[in-house]
Design an enzyme around this catalytic site. Structure first.
Site, PDB file in Angstrom:
ATOM      1  NE  ARG A 182      74.404 141.072 106.362  1.00 25.84           N
ATOM      2  CZ  ARG A 182      74.853 140.844 107.598  1.00 25.84           C
ATOM      3  NH1 ARG A 182      75.600 139.791 107.863  1.00 25.84           N
ATOM      4  NH2 ARG A 182      74.530 141.664 108.590  1.00 25.84           N
ATOM      5  CD  GLU A 212      71.340 134.358 105.412  1.00 27.38           C
ATOM      6  OE1 GLU A 212      70.956 134.886 106.473  1.00 27.38           O
ATOM      7  OE2 GLU A 212      72.512 134.401 105.020  1.00 27.38           O
ATOM      8  CG  HIS A 269      73.372 134.776 109.135  1.00 24.51           C
ATOM      9  ND1 HIS A 269      72.901 135.668 108.189  1.00 24.51           N
ATOM     10  CD2 HIS A 269      74.267 135.480 109.872  1.00 24.51           C
ATOM     11  CE1 HIS A 269      73.456 136.846 108.374  1.00 24.51           C
ATOM     12  NE2 HIS A 269      74.308 136.758 109.403  1.00 24.51           N
TER      13      HIS A 269
HETATM   14  P1  NAP Z   1      84.359 146.655 108.875  1.00 23.43           P
HETATM   15  O1  NAP Z   1      85.302 146.761 110.025  1.00 23.43           O
HETATM   16  O2  NAP Z   1      83.676 147.892 108.397  1.00 23.43           O
HETATM   17  O3  NAP Z   1      85.161 145.973 107.680  1.00 23.43           O
HETATM   18  C1  NAP Z   1      84.773 145.995 106.363  1.00 23.43           C
HETATM   19  C2  NAP Z   1      86.009 146.144 105.513  1.00 23.43           C
HETATM   20  O4  NAP Z   1      85.646 146.001 104.148  1.00 23.43           O
HETATM   21  C3  NAP Z   1      86.702 147.507 105.660  1.00 23.43           C
HETATM   22  O5  NAP Z   1      88.082 147.312 105.854  1.00 23.43           O
HETATM   23  C4  NAP Z   1      86.415 148.189 104.335  1.00 23.43           C
HETATM   24  O6  NAP Z   1      87.474 149.014 103.886  1.00 23.43           O
HETATM   25  C5  NAP Z   1      86.316 147.010 103.400  1.00 23.43           C
HETATM   26  N1  NAP Z   1      85.535 147.303 102.201  1.00 23.43           N
HETATM   27  C6  NAP Z   1      84.331 147.884 102.089  1.00 23.43           C
HETATM   28  N2  NAP Z   1      83.947 147.923 100.820  1.00 23.43           N
HETATM   29  C7  NAP Z   1      84.940 147.374 100.097  1.00 23.43           C
HETATM   30  C8  NAP Z   1      85.135 147.140  98.717  1.00 23.43           C
HETATM   31  N3  NAP Z   1      84.200 147.482  97.837  1.00 23.43           N
HETATM   32  N4  NAP Z   1      86.276 146.562  98.323  1.00 23.43           N
HETATM   33  C9  NAP Z   1      87.224 146.192  99.223  1.00 23.43           C
HETATM   34  N5  NAP Z   1      87.095 146.390 100.548  1.00 23.43           N
HETATM   35  C10 NAP Z   1      85.971 146.968 100.970  1.00 23.43           C
HETATM   36  O7  NAP Z   1      83.192 145.624 109.195  1.00 23.43           O
HETATM   37  P2  NAP Z   1      83.272 144.306 110.091  1.00 23.43           P
HETATM   38  O8  NAP Z   1      82.868 144.616 111.476  1.00 23.43           O
HETATM   39  O9  NAP Z   1      84.558 143.626 109.839  1.00 23.43           O
HETATM   40  O10 NAP Z   1      82.061 143.481 109.423  1.00 23.43           O
HETATM   41  C11 NAP Z   1      82.115 143.119 108.061  1.00 23.43           C
HETATM   42  C12 NAP Z   1      80.807 142.509 107.602  1.00 23.43           C
HETATM   43  O11 NAP Z   1      80.669 141.212 108.138  1.00 23.43           O
HETATM   44  C13 NAP Z   1      79.543 143.236 108.093  1.00 23.43           C
HETATM   45  O12 NAP Z   1      79.200 144.315 107.259  1.00 23.43           O
HETATM   46  C14 NAP Z   1      78.488 142.148 108.060  1.00 23.43           C
HETATM   47  O13 NAP Z   1      77.801 142.167 106.839  1.00 23.43           O
HETATM   48  C15 NAP Z   1      79.302 140.870 108.152  1.00 23.43           C
HETATM   49  N6  NAP Z   1      79.025 140.135 109.398  1.00 23.43           N
HETATM   50  C16 NAP Z   1      78.479 138.881 109.304  1.00 23.43           C
HETATM   51  C17 NAP Z   1      78.231 138.168 110.455  1.00 23.43           C
HETATM   52  C18 NAP Z   1      77.646 136.786 110.393  1.00 23.43           C
HETATM   53  O14 NAP Z   1      76.852 136.435 111.253  1.00 23.43           O
HETATM   54  N7  NAP Z   1      78.028 135.972 109.436  1.00 23.43           N
HETATM   55  C19 NAP Z   1      78.522 138.728 111.715  1.00 23.43           C
HETATM   56  C20 NAP Z   1      79.061 139.985 111.759  1.00 23.43           C
HETATM   57  C21 NAP Z   1      79.312 140.689 110.598  1.00 23.43           C
HETATM   58  P3  NAP Z   1      87.825 150.462 104.545  1.00 23.43           P
HETATM   59  O15 NAP Z   1      88.501 150.155 105.826  1.00 23.43           O
HETATM   60  O16 NAP Z   1      88.718 151.088 103.565  1.00 23.43           O
HETATM   61  O17 NAP Z   1      86.500 151.151 104.685  1.00 23.43           O
END
Ligand code: NAP
Length: 326
Positions: free
Chosen positions: A237, A266, A285
């Site tokens: 994000r 955005e 995006h």
């Molecule tokens: P996810 O599996 O929940 O992964 C997020 C990771 O970040 C988890 O391992 C979490 O740790 C870690 N985390 C959370 N807060 C943290 C902090 N303060 N410091 C360090 N690590 C932290 O989510 P995902 O499916 O990979 O998606 C991640 C993000 O990508 C989404 O939330 C979304 O905003 C973004 N996204 C963007 C697009 C795009 O179009 N560009 C598409 C999809 C997703 P834990 O495992 O310990 O909880």
């Protein structure tokens, strides 16, 4: 009596037909000032809301006393007031997993295109400016064998790391709230603190969710710690990065470039200095924006909504405590 569902933003006819069989559907293929009042009127009797880029705040929730479920067609839900939804007993469902690989592909596209100057040099050819031998000033940098730093080793972070370690022989460092021993074993990834990751990585890839804790997590202090040749990739994000500090750091040569799929605002303003920089690759995006993945996300979101409104457990409940309380 059929329950009522509000659908926001364009949805394929087959999904709409499925919803219409079960519910009374109010469909807003676009949402703007001109139909905001109609949307609020529809929310007054809605039991479910489904769509992408949903706009929900306390005022709208106050107008929606029957709302039981919100099904967002995204994995991120930083645009939604999760605590408020939970307090009101409204279930939130999202679409993880089905977009993981596609979003990681986007991340790697940005790694490759920034390092090898793909957009800049392709434009040079298209504009008819390829007039001679390509010399040192136009060389790119290698990706294979370099150090890849992942900030947020979740589903998408791990998928980017896998591409780097297994496909490009990269050494993977990661910073994450919890350790990921299975990935350390699979990829030889090393968990380290943020300072070390920033100092050692050739590519720093952001894949954390946007939360109060991660807002502007990467700013002026972080850029000072990065190598002047290193490249920042943001597929999470926009607000995780302090964009003004990024612009300043790029202007001052504190980092080598940036690959950005997301921005603080955005669509990004056409006036943004980032768009004038040849070492920045900017995308609108499109992390999950492929035909296959957007279809899978919509299908999953529809399934989640149907299950939840039928009183069953959906596949992806963000605030499961709402389910447990029932
Ligand atoms: P996810 O599996 O929940 O992964 C997020 C990771 O970040 C988890 O391992 C979490 O740790 C870690 N985390 C959370 N807060 C943290 C902090 N303060 N410091 C360090 N690590 C932290 O989510 P995902 O499916 O990979 O998606 C991640 C993000 O990508 C989404 O939330 C979304 O905003 C973004 N996204 C963007 C697009 C795009 O179009 N560009 C598409 C999809 C997703 P834990 O495992 O310990 O909880």
């Amino acid at each position: 009596m059929k329950q009522r569902v509000v659908v926001v933003r364009r949805m394929d006819e087959d999904h709409l037909a499925r919803l219409r069989q079960l519910f009374h559907v109010n469909y807003f293929d676009t949402l703007g000032r001109d139909n905001q009042q109609d949307y609020i009127r529809a929310m007054r009797s809605a039991h479910g809301l489904i769509g992408g880029k949903l706009v929900i705040n306390r005022e709208i929730l106050d107008e929606a006393p029957h709302l039981k479920v919100i099904s967002t067609i995204s994995v991120g839900y930083d645009n939604l007031p999760l605590d408020e939804l939970t307090r009101r007993g409204i279930l939130l469902c999202n679409t993880p997993d089905v977009l993981t690989e596609t979003t990681a592909d986007t991340g790697f596209a940005l790694i490759m295109s920034t390092a090898r100057r793909v957009v800049e040099l392709a434009d040079l050819v298209k504009l008819g400016n390829w007039v001679g031998h390509i010399d040192k000033p136009l060389y790119g940098r290698d990706v294979h064998g370099k150090v890849l730093g992942i900030i947020g080793m979740g589903r998408i972070g791990a998928a980017v790391a896998r591409r780097g370690a297994l496909g490009f022989g990269m050494r993977v460092l990661y910073s994450n709230s919890s350790p990921k021993p299975a990935l350390e074993k699979e990829l030889g990834a090393l968990r380290c603190d943020m300072d070390e990751l920033l100092a050692q990585s050739d590519f720093v890839c952001i894949t954390v969710p946007l939360t109060a804790e991660t807002h502007h997590m990467i700013g002026a202090a972080a850029f000072l710690k990065m190598k002047p040749s290193s490249i920042l990739i943001n597929i999470a994000r926009g607000k995780v990065v302090d964009e003004a500090a990024l612009i300043a750091a790029l202007n001052e040569g504190q980092l080598g470039g940036a690959g950005l799929d997301v921005f603080e605002e955005e669509p990004v303003s056409a006036e943004s200095p980032l768009l004038q920089m040849p070492n920045v690759v900017a995308l609108p995006h499109i992390g999950s924006a492929t035909h296959e993945t957007r279809a899978a996300m919509a299908k999953l979101a529809v399934e989640n909504l149907i299950l939840a409104l039928q009183g069953k457990s959906p596949r992806n409940a963000v605030n499961e405590q709402v389910l447990l309380a029932k």
